[in-house]
Write an enzyme that holds these catalytic residues in place. Structure first.
Site, short mmCIF file in Angstrom:
data_model
loop_
_atom_site.label_atom_id
_atom_site.label_comp_id
_atom_site.label_asym_id
_atom_site.label_seq_id
_atom_site.Cartn_x
_atom_site.Cartn_y
_atom_site.Cartn_z
CE LYS A 1 -3.88 -2.25 2.17
NZ LYS A 1 -4.88 -2.29 3.21
CG ASP B 1 -7.82 0.00 3.60
OD1 ASP B 1 -8.60 -0.86 3.16
OD2 ASP B 1 -6.58 -0.11 3.56
P1 NAP Z 1 1.34 -3.61 7.26
O1 NAP Z 1 1.38 -2.37 6.45
O2 NAP Z 1 2.32 -4.70 6.99
O3 NAP Z 1 1.45 -3.16 8.79
C1 NAP Z 1 1.44 -4.03 9.84
C2 NAP Z 1 1.70 -3.26 11.14
O4 NAP Z 1 1.56 -4.19 12.20
C3 NAP Z 1 3.09 -2.65 11.22
O5 NAP Z 1 2.99 -1.32 11.64
C4 NAP Z 1 3.81 -3.53 12.25
O6 NAP Z 1 4.60 -2.80 13.16
C5 NAP Z 1 2.67 -4.09 13.06
N1 NAP Z 1 3.00 -5.40 13.57
C6 NAP Z 1 3.32 -6.52 12.87
N2 NAP Z 1 3.52 -7.54 13.71
C7 NAP Z 1 3.33 -7.06 14.96
C8 NAP Z 1 3.43 -7.63 16.25
N3 NAP Z 1 3.76 -8.91 16.43
N4 NAP Z 1 3.17 -6.84 17.32
C9 NAP Z 1 2.86 -5.55 17.16
N5 NAP Z 1 2.76 -4.94 15.95
C10 NAP Z 1 3.00 -5.69 14.88
O7 NAP Z 1 -0.08 -4.31 7.15
P2 NAP Z 1 -1.51 -3.61 6.91
O8 NAP Z 1 -1.80 -3.54 5.47
O9 NAP Z 1 -1.57 -2.35 7.70
O10 NAP Z 1 -2.48 -4.72 7.50
C11 NAP Z 1 -2.54 -4.94 8.90
C12 NAP Z 1 -3.67 -5.93 9.20
O11 NAP Z 1 -4.92 -5.35 8.86
C13 NAP Z 1 -3.58 -7.24 8.43
O12 NAP Z 1 -3.94 -8.28 9.26
C14 NAP Z 1 -4.63 -7.10 7.34
O13 NAP Z 1 -5.19 -8.36 7.00
C15 NAP Z 1 -5.65 -6.24 8.03
N6 NAP Z 1 -6.45 -5.44 7.08
C16 NAP Z 1 -7.78 -5.70 7.01
C17 NAP Z 1 -8.57 -4.96 6.17
C18 NAP Z 1 -10.03 -5.24 6.11
O14 NAP Z 1 -10.69 -4.77 5.18
N7 NAP Z 1 -10.57 -5.95 7.07
C19 NAP Z 1 -8.01 -3.95 5.36
C20 NAP Z 1 -6.66 -3.70 5.48
C21 NAP Z 1 -5.87 -4.46 6.34
P3 NAP Z 1 5.99 -2.09 12.79
O15 NAP Z 1 5.61 -0.85 12.08
O16 NAP Z 1 6.63 -1.88 14.10
O17 NAP Z 1 6.71 -3.09 11.90
#
Ligand code: NAP
Length: 305
Positions: free
Chosen positions: A87, A123
């Site tokens: 993204k 989103d």
């Molecule tokens: P992303 O850009 O990869 O970001 C993930 C974030 O989570 C990062 O800031 C990371 O922290 C943090 N993180 C990862 N592992 C962690 C842990 N063990 N403890 C604490 N923080 C942790 O991913 P994203 O696109 O934002 O997506 C995040 C989640 O939202 C995913 O599960 C995705 O499936 C979900 N999502 C759902 C929808 C929906 O429509 N329902 C839409 C979008 C996303 P750091 O910055 O410190 O690395």
């Protein structure tokens, strides 16, 4: 249709899709992507509206993203969605970005009109619809604590909270500096006349249990936006002892089976919702961008449930 296509498939697209009844002109790019529920949801929408095109998954690694987007444009795709980790990177690879997505610095939807590429982020608006549907409340009336503010989805939802001017927003990120940087970006939206007493309306806090306990006592809605919970064996992002019955939990993990967090919330008597409603509404908004036509919400919802 294959479960997942690759960059190699895009390079030989005619052969890779020779047996398809309908041309694949839409899709989702991610790494990993096999778990994405967008294809059944979007294909149900395409079928319900009689549109003769289909939507597929594309396993694309970060170093393949630029080539993949160039190919999709040349192959005259209508548009695509982007999921983690693309993204933020895709933002820099499109010709133009819509205003709200520009502020967020991340896109989840691309439209390819006339050989150009336009980036959007559905989103935040999708989440707004989801919170209203799940809890019958408006985001602007809530004190929100956001776990995972540093990721693409976390940034989008923090911006949505700011644009809605919610009562209070607390940003929590594993990398504290990311939450602090986001507070600096959003500060202007929280300097208005709402008065809640001495506490700040916007702040970044460290991901530590004693700090979270204090903050949760002044929170209505907890948003969980990290990937913890995608796998059944993942731990919960919050210890059960911190969960109080007055809280509402929106867990972005788009799964029907409750995550550890939602199971713990239910056990504590708190209300919770999974990410399927956000998936539905962000997908419906993307559909409307691609086709300038109302999304068939009931058909798309049925495909998810
Ligand atoms: P992303 O850009 O990869 O970001 C993930 C974030 O989570 C990062 O800031 C990371 O922290 C943090 N993180 C990862 N592992 C962690 C842990 N063990 N403890 C604490 N923080 C942790 O991913 P994203 O696109 O934002 O997506 C995040 C989640 O939202 C995913 O599960 C995705 O499936 C979900 N999502 C759902 C929808 C929906 O429509 N329902 C839409 C979008 C996303 P750091 O910055 O410190 O690395």
């Amino acid at each position: 249709m294959k479960d997942v296509y690759t960059l190699g498939d895009l390079q030989g697209w005619k052969e890779a899709t020779a047996d398809e009844e309908f041309p694949i002109r839409l899709g989702v790019l991610g790494d990993p992507v096999a778990q994405s529920l967008s294809p059944p949801m979007q294909n149900a929408g395409l079928e319900a509206t009689g549109i003769g095109a289909r939507y597929a998954r594309f396993q694309i690694s970060p170093n393949e993203l630029e080539d993949a987007l160039g190919l999709l444009r040349r192959l005259e795709f209508i548009g695509v969605n982007l999921t983690a980790p693309h993204k933020l990177a895709a933002f820099a690879l499109v010709d133009e970005v819509e205003e709200q997505a520009r502020k967020i610095g991340a896109i989840n939807t691309i439209v390819f009109p006339d050989g150009r590429s336009l980036g959007y982020n559905t989103d935040g608006p999708g989440f707004l619809h989801a919170v209203h549907e799940q809890f019958s409340v408006d985001l602007r009336d809530l004190r929100v604590l956001l776990l995972g503010a540093g990721g693409g989805a976390g940034r989008a939802l923090a911006w949505q909270c700011a644009l809605e001017n919610c009562e209070r927003l607390v940003l929590v990120s594993r990398t504290f500096g990311k939450a602090q940087a986001l507070v600096r970006e959003l500060a202007g939206y929280f300097s208005g006349p709402r008065v809640l007493g001495p506490e700040a309306r916007l702040e970044a806090v460290r991901w530590e249990n004693t700090i979270l306990r204090t903050q949760l006592a002044r929170t209505d809605l907890v948003i969980h936006a990290t990937p913890l919970g995608l796998n059944r064996t993942d731990p919960s992002p919050l210890p059960p002892a911190l969960i109080a019955p007055h809280l509402m939990f929106y867990d972005l993990i788009p799964k029907k089976a409750p995550t550890r967090l939602l199971a713990d919330a239910a056990a504590a008597g708190a209300r919770g919702a999974n990410g399927l409603t956000m998936l539905l509404h962000q997908g419906a908004l993307a559909f409307e961008l691609w086709f300038d036509h109302p999304a068939p919400l009931a058909a798309m919802r049925a495909a998810l449930t």
